[in-house]
Scaffold this motif. Structure first.
Motif, PDB file in Angstrom:
ATOM      1  N   LEU A 136       0.813  -1.217   0.000  1.00 31.07           N
ATOM      2  CA  LEU A 136       0.000   0.000   0.000  1.00 31.07           C
ATOM      3  C   LEU A 136       0.848   1.270   0.000  1.00 31.07           C
ATOM      4  CD1 LEU A 136      -2.885  -1.146   2.325  1.00 31.07           C
ATOM      5  CD2 LEU A 136      -3.075  -0.573  -0.076  1.00 31.07           C
ATOM      6  N   LYS A 137       2.153   1.107   0.066  1.00 30.53           N
ATOM      7  CA  LYS A 137       3.020   2.273  -0.109  1.00 30.53           C
ATOM      8  C   LYS A 137       3.068   2.666  -1.574  1.00 30.53           C
ATOM      9  CE  LYS A 137       6.036   1.716   3.851  1.00 30.53           C
ATOM     10  NZ  LYS A 137       6.305   0.344   4.256  1.00 30.53           N
ATOM     11  N   LEU A 138       2.697   1.721  -2.448  1.00 35.45           N
ATOM     12  CA  LEU A 138       2.700   2.002  -3.886  1.00 35.45           C
ATOM     13  C   LEU A 138       1.418   2.720  -4.268  1.00 35.45           C
ATOM     14  CD1 LEU A 138       3.755  -1.580  -4.926  1.00 35.45           C
ATOM     15  CD2 LEU A 138       5.245   0.409  -4.901  1.00 35.45           C
ATOM     16  N   LYS A 139       1.479   3.326  -5.456  1.00 33.46           N
ATOM     17  CA  LYS A 139       0.290   4.042  -5.927  1.00 33.46           C
ATOM     18  C   LYS A 139      -0.123   3.540  -7.299  1.00 33.46           C
ATOM     19  CE  LYS A 139       0.903   8.506  -3.682  1.00 33.46           C
ATOM     20  NZ  LYS A 139       2.280   9.009  -3.604  1.00 33.46           N
ATOM     21  N   GLY A 140      -1.349   3.871  -7.648  1.00 34.02           N
ATOM     22  CA  GLY A 140      -1.851   3.719  -9.014  1.00 34.02           C
ATOM     23  C   GLY A 140      -1.557   2.389  -9.682  1.00 34.02           C
ATOM     24  N   HIS A 141      -0.883   2.472 -10.831  1.00 33.88           N
ATOM     25  CA  HIS A 141      -0.626   1.275 -11.630  1.00 33.88           C
ATOM     26  C   HIS A 141       0.145   0.224 -10.856  1.00 33.88           C
ATOM     27  CE1 HIS A 141      -0.940   4.408 -14.875  1.00 33.88           C
ATOM     28  NE2 HIS A 141      -1.848   3.524 -15.227  1.00 33.88           N
ATOM     29  N   TYR A 142       1.083   0.688 -10.051  1.00 32.83           N
ATOM     30  CA  TYR A 142       1.941  -0.242  -9.325  1.00 32.83           C
ATOM     31  C   TYR A 142       1.127  -1.027  -8.305  1.00 32.83           C
ATOM     32  CZ  TYR A 142       5.820   2.127 -11.493  1.00 32.83           C
ATOM     33  OH  TYR A 142       6.685   2.624 -12.420  1.00 32.83           O
ATOM     34  N   LEU A 143       0.246  -0.314  -7.619  1.00 35.29           N
ATOM     35  CA  LEU A 143      -0.609  -0.987  -6.643  1.00 35.29           C
ATOM     36  C   LEU A 143      -1.549  -1.959  -7.339  1.00 35.29           C
ATOM     37  CD1 LEU A 143      -1.569  -1.251  -3.741  1.00 35.29           C
ATOM     38  CD2 LEU A 143      -3.121   0.640  -4.144  1.00 35.29           C
TER      39      LEU A 143
ATOM     40  N   ILE B  37      -0.041   2.891 -17.879  1.00 35.75           N
ATOM     41  CA  ILE B  37       0.293   1.483 -18.085  1.00 35.75           C
ATOM     42  C   ILE B  37      -0.907   0.859 -18.769  1.00 35.75           C
ATOM     43  CG2 ILE B  37       0.723  -0.716 -16.958  1.00 35.75           C
ATOM     44  CD1 ILE B  37       3.070   1.020 -16.698  1.00 35.75           C
ATOM     45  N   ASN B  38      -0.693   0.390 -19.983  1.00 36.52           N
ATOM     46  CA  ASN B  38      -1.805  -0.159 -20.756  1.00 36.52           C
ATOM     47  C   ASN B  38      -1.999  -1.636 -20.417  1.00 36.52           C
ATOM     48  OD1 ASN B  38      -3.709  -0.764 -22.651  1.00 36.52           O
ATOM     49  ND2 ASN B  38      -2.231  -0.902 -24.322  1.00 36.52           N
ATOM     50  N   PHE B  39      -3.041  -1.921 -19.635  1.00 36.15           N
ATOM     51  CA  PHE B  39      -3.280  -3.304 -19.207  1.00 36.15           C
ATOM     52  C   PHE B  39      -3.674  -4.208 -20.377  1.00 36.15           C
ATOM     53  CE2 PHE B  39      -3.018  -1.507 -15.141  1.00 36.15           C
ATOM     54  CZ  PHE B  39      -2.933  -2.505 -14.199  1.00 36.15           C
ATOM     55  N   ALA B  40      -3.992  -3.607 -21.523  1.00 33.00           N
ATOM     56  CA  ALA B  40      -4.394  -4.414 -22.676  1.00 33.00           C
ATOM     57  C   ALA B  40      -3.193  -4.798 -23.535  1.00 33.00           C
ATOM     58  CB  ALA B  40      -5.423  -3.664 -23.512  1.00 33.00           C
ATOM     59  N   GLN B  41      -1.984  -4.538 -23.058  1.00 32.14           N
ATOM     60  CA  GLN B  41      -0.783  -4.780 -23.855  1.00 32.14           C
ATOM     61  C   GLN B  41      -0.644  -6.257 -24.253  1.00 32.14           C
ATOM     62  OE1 GLN B  41       1.036  -2.090 -24.776  1.00 32.14           O
ATOM     63  NE2 GLN B  41       2.049  -3.499 -26.163  1.00 32.14           N
ATOM     64  N   GLY B  42      -0.935  -7.158 -23.319  1.00 31.71           N
ATOM     65  CA  GLY B  42      -0.837  -8.590 -23.627  1.00 31.71           C
ATOM     66  C   GLY B  42      -1.797  -9.001 -24.717  1.00 31.71           C
ATOM     67  N   GLU B  43      -2.904  -8.279 -24.810  1.00 29.40           N
ATOM     68  CA  GLU B  43      -3.918  -8.625 -25.816  1.00 29.40           C
ATOM     69  C   GLU B  43      -3.408  -8.385 -27.234  1.00 29.40           C
ATOM     70  OE1 GLU B  43      -6.507 -10.218 -23.280  1.00 29.40           O
ATOM     71  OE2 GLU B  43      -5.290  -8.489 -22.808  1.00 29.40           O
ATOM     72  N   GLY B  94      -9.068   5.667 -12.792  1.00 31.34           N
ATOM     73  CA  GLY B  94      -9.940   5.601 -13.954  1.00 31.34           C
ATOM     74  C   GLY B  94      -9.223   5.021 -15.158  1.00 31.34           C
ATOM     75  N   MET B  95      -7.963   5.432 -15.314  1.00 27.13           N
ATOM     76  CA  MET B  95      -7.149   4.954 -16.433  1.00 27.13           C
ATOM     77  C   MET B  95      -6.919   3.445 -16.330  1.00 27.13           C
ATOM     78  SD  MET B  95      -6.252   7.278 -18.518  1.00 27.13           S
ATOM     79  CE  MET B  95      -6.502   6.339 -19.981  1.00 27.13           C
ATOM     80  N   ILE B  96      -6.620   2.976 -15.125  1.00 25.23           N
ATOM     81  CA  ILE B  96      -6.429   1.538 -14.907  1.00 25.23           C
ATOM     82  C   ILE B  96      -7.707   0.797 -15.265  1.00 25.23           C
ATOM     83  CG2 ILE B  96      -6.034  -0.246 -13.168  1.00 25.23           C
ATOM     84  CD1 ILE B  96      -4.413   1.871 -11.631  1.00 25.23           C
ATOM     85  N   ALA B 292      13.018   8.883  -8.985  1.00 18.59           N
ATOM     86  CA  ALA B 292      12.494   9.728  -7.914  1.00 18.59           C
ATOM     87  C   ALA B 292      11.477  10.710  -8.481  1.00 18.59           C
ATOM     88  CB  ALA B 292      13.640  10.472  -7.237  1.00 18.59           C
ATOM     89  N   LEU B 293      11.584  10.991  -9.777  1.00 21.45           N
ATOM     90  CA  LEU B 293      10.661  11.932 -10.399  1.00 21.45           C
ATOM     91  C   LEU B 293       9.318  11.280 -10.712  1.00 21.45           C
ATOM     92  CD1 LEU B 293      13.226  13.478 -12.883  1.00 21.45           C
ATOM     93  CD2 LEU B 293      12.341  14.542 -10.810  1.00 21.45           C
ATOM     94  N   LYS B 294       9.323   9.929 -10.745  1.00 18.21           N
ATOM     95  CA  LYS B 294       8.083   9.244 -11.096  1.00 18.21           C
ATOM     96  C   LYS B 294       7.216   9.062  -9.870  1.00 18.21           C
ATOM     97  CE  LYS B 294      10.320   6.638 -14.740  1.00 18.21           C
ATOM     98  NZ  LYS B 294      11.118   5.404 -14.778  1.00 18.21           N
ATOM     99  N   ASP B 295       5.960   8.812 -10.165  1.00 19.26           N
ATOM    100  CA  ASP B 295       4.987   8.682  -9.094  1.00 19.26           C
ATOM    101  C   ASP B 295       4.667   7.208  -8.882  1.00 19.26           C
ATOM    102  OD1 ASP B 295       3.398   9.647  -7.175  1.00 19.26           O
ATOM    103  OD2 ASP B 295       1.714  10.127  -8.482  1.00 19.26           O
ATOM    104  N   TYR B 296       5.160   6.645  -7.796  1.00 19.95           N
ATOM    105  CA  TYR B 296       4.835   5.227  -7.562  1.00 19.95           C
ATOM    106  C   TYR B 296       3.549   5.088  -6.779  1.00 19.95           C
ATOM    107  CZ  TYR B 296       9.415   4.333  -9.393  1.00 19.95           C
ATOM    108  OH  TYR B 296      10.487   4.287 -10.212  1.00 19.95           O
TER     109      TYR B 296
END
Lengths: 370, 296
Positions: A136-143, B37-43, B94-96, B292-296
């Protein structure tokens, strides 16, 4: 009391549905309504995680399977063959065994499901905690990917383990005696009582969640959803609350799996599949994310239709369409005031004969206008 | 384990790893222009295999593959145009949800068009039984095809991004979309192009591995998560690292089969995903400064 107004309406609706089903001679519908109730329980639990704590979980079917498979594998062990062992004597002296005569006159002595229910809650809760604290420390796609990964791990484990029956799943799971005379089972005679057991569980779950939302935890969650950094700065222990809600959501799913397994008398690996998890996500999304009642109503409707086979072989496709359509045209979900207000305004202006507005654009205005 | 056996496992691992790398490269391209991240990539991989299989019935193999790649990249462009473009202002969640929805739609459409049967393209050269001997291990010539195509793709992608105007424009979009727009780059078109390229690369991957691993309508979601594992393992946004990570994961899976039951090979690779996500989300080859610039 005002807080529980909706709960009372729900209770009335449940009774009304049961009575009309029986009076109309359609009591067979109660089976699907009962199963829908258990899926609804998963959906409202996930609604807390996604809508209120703002954390996506794509592995909810994994927790459902943990609940179902734990109780299925533990209660199908027949102690009749092990009557001499120390374990048997120990469990027997504690009164934890139930004996029942099977159809063929053999004795089936099995672990009391109350014990396995306890095990289910402990296992699901602790696995959600162990997973949740780092993840849960991860966000969005990673989570999303991490929780989906957890779901796939559970799916692969149940599919590949002999203990869990591999592709066949586990069948012949005994009934769960709640109190003398009342048991969770697929028995034809106890269809109505099972309907009430399932929906009572949903009502209890709803009361618990409504109280949680209106408590200190709920306020903390709302602040977290607004802005996590701001909440952090205000001294809200955000990571702790996220984990708490995640664990609660997991326990809801596992308990639903537990009851469903005893009701159906078995469980198969498809319950743990990724598409099942996606289905729960789509129910929450179509219900309007942070809307427990939306999740409840849409969970009931969609699962009931799906279980009745209304969608036929398009079953999974329907949930895909629902996801795409909802996200594009009504991101606030189907059960939200602005959508219906927009629809109403659209219809009204159509009736008045205004040429400038049609229903769809009025709806989208209504949604974006809030 | 004899030396030949080890070599056999290594080749098997590299082959499976290449297909993961194809998916991971697709993730990278779309992620670096849009942050999605496009979850449909495998498709797309599944579509490539399926379409080329159908086309190979009416035309020679190589035109069929080319056409399949073109059709799949058009599908990718269409998906961006119809769904993703309208979703710009929504949340990550929403994107996911929408890309997951798209993946289900593609998968169900494939089920409807091609039914549940498992299909496979014919071997490009030789047949199932023909093999080439390398250091005592016998491998199918198709494996060499897979490796060759993977390397060509990576090199071509590198030159495209580095030296062509479109490639440079795409990189500009990934660095800073609004600045790119100010410079007169049409970001919409770049995003659309990134979807087309990643769909095409996925489809090509689906074609080359189809003789070895077969194509099935439901293979997409499995590939999606493996490809993501590889993309994360390599560090998002780096195609060459994705190939290295793909081969690494392929090798791990391949050797795990010799120790553990077959069914658990996915468990191991996904456990690796979880560990990497938690311990080092910047990936093995990614720099922690950049991440570090990316949003995890």
């Amino acid at each position: 009391m005002k807080r529980y107004k909706s709960v009372i309406i729900l209770l009335a609706a449940i009774i009304l549905i049961q009575l009309s089903a029986v009076l109309l001679g359609k009591a067979f519908l109660l089976t699907q309504l009962t199963m829908s109730a258990y899926y609804v329980l998963v959906a409202v639990g996930l609604c807390m995680v996604m809508g209120y704590a703002g954390q996506i979980s794509m592995g909810q079917a994994g927790f459902f399977a943990i609940g179902g498979y734990t109780t299925a594998s533990l209660t199908t062990i027949n102690f009749a063959e092990k009557s001499g062992t120390v374990l048997y004597k120990l469990l027997d002296s504690m009164g934890l065994l139930i004996s029942k005569e099977t159809l063929y006159g053999d004795m089936h002595i099995y672990l009391n499901p109350w014990i396995t229910l306890l095990a289910v809650i402990l296992i699901a809760g602790s696995s959600a905690y162990v997973l949740g604290v780092p993840v849960l420390k991860l966000k969005g796609h990673y989570l999303a990917m991490a929780t989906m990964g957890f779901g796939i791990i559970v799916y692969r484990l149940v599919l590949g383990s002999k203990v869990f029956g591999e592709a066949d799943g586990i069948s012949n799971v005994p009934a769960f005696p709640l109190i003398p005379g009342l048991e969770v089972s697929g028995d034809f005679q106890s269809r109505i009582s099972n309907y009430y057991i399932a929906w009572t569980l949903v009502i209890l779950g709803m009361i618990l969640l409504i109280n949680l939302i209106n408590s200190r935890v709920g306020r903390a969650l709302r602040s977290l959803h607004g802005s996590e950094d701001a909440a952090d700065a205000m001294g809200v222990d955000t990571s702790r609350y996220k984990v708490i809600v995640f664990v609660i959501g997991a326990i809801f799913a596992a308990v639903a799996g537990f009851f469903m397994t005893h009701y159906n008398g078995g469980i198969g690996p498809s319950e743990a599949g990724v598409l099942k998890s996606v289905r729960y996500v789509s129910i929450v999304a179509v219900g309007g994310m942070a809307n427990l009642w939306g999740a409840l109503i849409m969970g009931l409707v969609l699962n009931f239709l799906s279980l009745r086979g209304v969608f036929g072989h398009l079953d999974d496709a329907v949930f895909g369409v629902v996801l795409v359509f909802i996200m594009m045209f009504m991101p606030e979900g189907f059960i939200c005031k602005s959508f219906w207000k927009g629809l109403l305004d659209g219809v009204r202006s159509l009736l008045k004969g205004k040429k400038s507005s049609d229903g769809i654009s009025a709806v989208s205005e209504g949604v974006s206008g809030e | 384990m004899s030396a030949e056996q080890v070599l056999q496992y290594i080749f098997a691992g590299i082959t499976v790893g290449s297909i993961y790398a194809f998916v991971a490269i697709g993730y990278n391209i779309i992620y670096s222009t849009t942050g999605i991240i496009n979850f449909a990539q495998g498709e797309f991989v599944m579509l490539g295999g399926m379409i080329s299989y159908s086309l190979s019935g009416v035309m020679p193999l190589f035109p069929a593959i080319v056409l399949a790649v073109i059709i799949t990249s058009l599908v990718g462009g269409l998906i961006e145009n119809v769904f993703i473009r309208r979703m710009r202002k929504t949340s990550v969640m929403g994107m996911i949800v929408i890309t997951v929805g798209i993946s289900i739609l593609l998968r169900e459409a494939a089920l409807y068009i091609w039914d549940e049967q498992i299909r496979a393209l014919p071997f490009f050269t030789g047949s199932e039984i023909s093999s080439v001997s390398i250091f005592g291990a016998r491998i199918s010539p198709q494996v060499i095809w897979v490796l060759a195509v993977t390397s060509v793709i990576v090199v071509a992608l590198f030159f495209f991004l580095k030296f062509t105007l479109s490639g440079q424009a795409m990189r500009a979009c990934s660095e800073n979309p609004s600045a790119a727009r100010l410079c007169g780059i049409r970001t919409d078109r770049m995003v659309n192009m990134s979807f087309m390229i990643s769909a095409g690369i996925g489809a090509l991957g689906g074609c080359v591995v189809s003789p070895l691993t077969q194509t099935h309508y439901a293979m997409g979601s499995d590939l999606a998560i493996k490809g993501f594992t590889v993309a994360i393992l390599g560090g998002l946004g780096n195609p060459i690292a994705a190939v290295a990570a793909g081969i690494l994961l392929g090798l791990i899976e391949s050797f795990s089969i010799s120790i553990l039951p077959m069914a658990f090979k996915d468990v191991i690779s996904i456990a690796i995903l979880l560990i990497i996500l938690v311990a080092k989300p910047s990936g093995l080859f990614g720099s922690s400064q950049a991440s570090a610039l990316k949003d995890y």
